[in-house]
Design an enzyme around this catalytic site. Structure first.
Site, PDB file in Angstrom:
ATOM      1  N   GLU A   1      -5.907  35.134 -24.618  1.00 52.03           N
ATOM      2  CA  GLU A   1      -7.311  35.213 -24.172  1.00 52.03           C
ATOM      3  C   GLU A   1      -7.439  36.216 -23.027  1.00 52.03           C
ATOM      4  OE1 GLU A   1     -10.331  34.738 -24.317  1.00 52.03           O
ATOM      5  OE2 GLU A   1     -10.823  33.070 -25.633  1.00 52.03           O
TER       6      GLU A   1
ATOM      7  N   ASN B   1     -17.588  30.549 -23.833  1.00 52.14           N
ATOM      8  CA  ASN B   1     -17.057  31.797 -24.385  1.00 52.14           C
ATOM      9  C   ASN B   1     -18.118  32.900 -24.349  1.00 52.14           C
ATOM     10  OD1 ASN B   1     -14.270  31.897 -25.315  1.00 52.14           O
ATOM     11  ND2 ASN B   1     -14.796  30.226 -26.711  1.00 52.14           N
TER      12      ASN B   1
ATOM     13  N   ASP C   1     -16.364  33.321 -30.381  1.00 50.00           N
ATOM     14  CA  ASP C   1     -15.386  33.120 -29.316  1.00 50.00           C
ATOM     15  C   ASP C   1     -15.633  34.172 -28.234  1.00 50.00           C
ATOM     16  OD1 ASP C   1     -12.671  32.921 -27.913  1.00 50.00           O
ATOM     17  OD2 ASP C   1     -12.457  31.393 -29.458  1.00 50.00           O
TER      18      ASP C   1
END
Length: 277
Positions: free
Chosen positions: A13, A137, A187
């Site tokens: 991430e 997100n 996301d």
């Protein structure tokens, strides 16, 4: 799409292209690691997102705090607590805004419904912007500085909110992209220099591009099922980097799942904004 780094992350991430170092940094949240420039930086709690402060220092969000981190010495300095009294949550997606602030989302470590929030750090203080978030997100900002975007992934909607002259929300968020009918889970996301939003669709092996009105323009295929977050980088900011994850896949993980990828594009990204302490 080619492999940029073969390291397999459980939850890759927060990719960040550092404009002064001309380097990509990214996190494996659950393994508490920062990667970049061929090095691994290990922490004692989950770390998930960063902005840049200067050539050698990052501004990092962890499960309990915001802190500065010196890339060469490893020195850390506490800046502000981040849900430090809540053992249920950790930080998740975040990004520096065009005003020198930093938006950071939280979520439950076991995705507890409504346990998270979205906060903004701005010149020494942290303010909570939105509560009752399950999976924060898609935090990103339009190049004209007019709008911020974010999502609670479980709603399958990317929101847009108008900003005032200091970067604070000045209106109620509105639905910008609705993928409920398509069944996508938005996301991480980034906005390019033309104002188009690129968002990873978790579980669908792709990053989709939407125009300034939220209209679908196309998608880039990713050789990993769980694409998690895109970022623009490279000398001309025309390379798209994408992190991915193996979390929850077990024996179903393929050989490229969890790796970090890069592809040359015809688009150009925005230069990452600097966090002002």
């Amino acid at each position: 799409m080619s492999v940029f780094d073969p390291t397999i992350c459980t939850l890759g991430e927060g990719p960040l292209w550092h404009p002064e170092r001309q380097s990509l940094f990214w996190f494996d949240i659950v393994n508490m690691r920062l990667y970049g420039e061929g090095r691994v930086h290990q922490f004692e709690e989950c770390v998930s997102a960063a902005g840049w402060l200067d050539h050698d220092s990052l501004f990092i969000a962890s499960e309990t705090q915001l802190f500065t981190y010196h890339l060469e010495t490893g020195a850390q300095k506490h800046v502000a607590p981040l849900e430090a009294d809540n053992a249920v949550t950790r930080s998740n997606d975040g990004r520096a805004d065009p005003f020198g602030g930093f938006w950071i989302g939280s979520m439950g470590k076991d995705m507890e419904k409504g346990a998270g929030a979205i906060h903004r750090y701005y010149r020494g203080t942290v303010e909570t912007l939105y509560r009752d978030i399950t999976v924060s997100n898609a935090i990103c900002f339009s190049p004209d500085r007019r709008f911020a975007h974010f999502t609670d992934t479980h709603t399958r909607q990317v929101m847009r909110v108008a900003l005032d002259a200091e970067g604070w929300p000045k209106a109620a968020p509105e639905v910008f992209i609705d993928t409920q009918t398509d069944g996508f889970f938005p996301d991480g996301a980034v906005i390019d220099a033309q104002g188009c939003l690129w968002v990873a669709h978790w579980g669908r092996s792709r990053v989709a591009r939407y125009d300034t009105e939220g209209g679908f323009m196309g998608a880039v295929s990713i050789p990993a099922r769980q694409a998690s977050c895109p970022a623009f980088g490279g000398t001309d900011l025309d390379q798209l980097y994408v992190t991915s994850a193996t979390m929850g896949m077990g024996d179903r993980a393929g050989p490229d799942d969890g790796k970090t990828f890069v592809i040359q594009t015809q688009a150009k990204g925005q230069r990452e904004h600097r966090v002002i302490l």
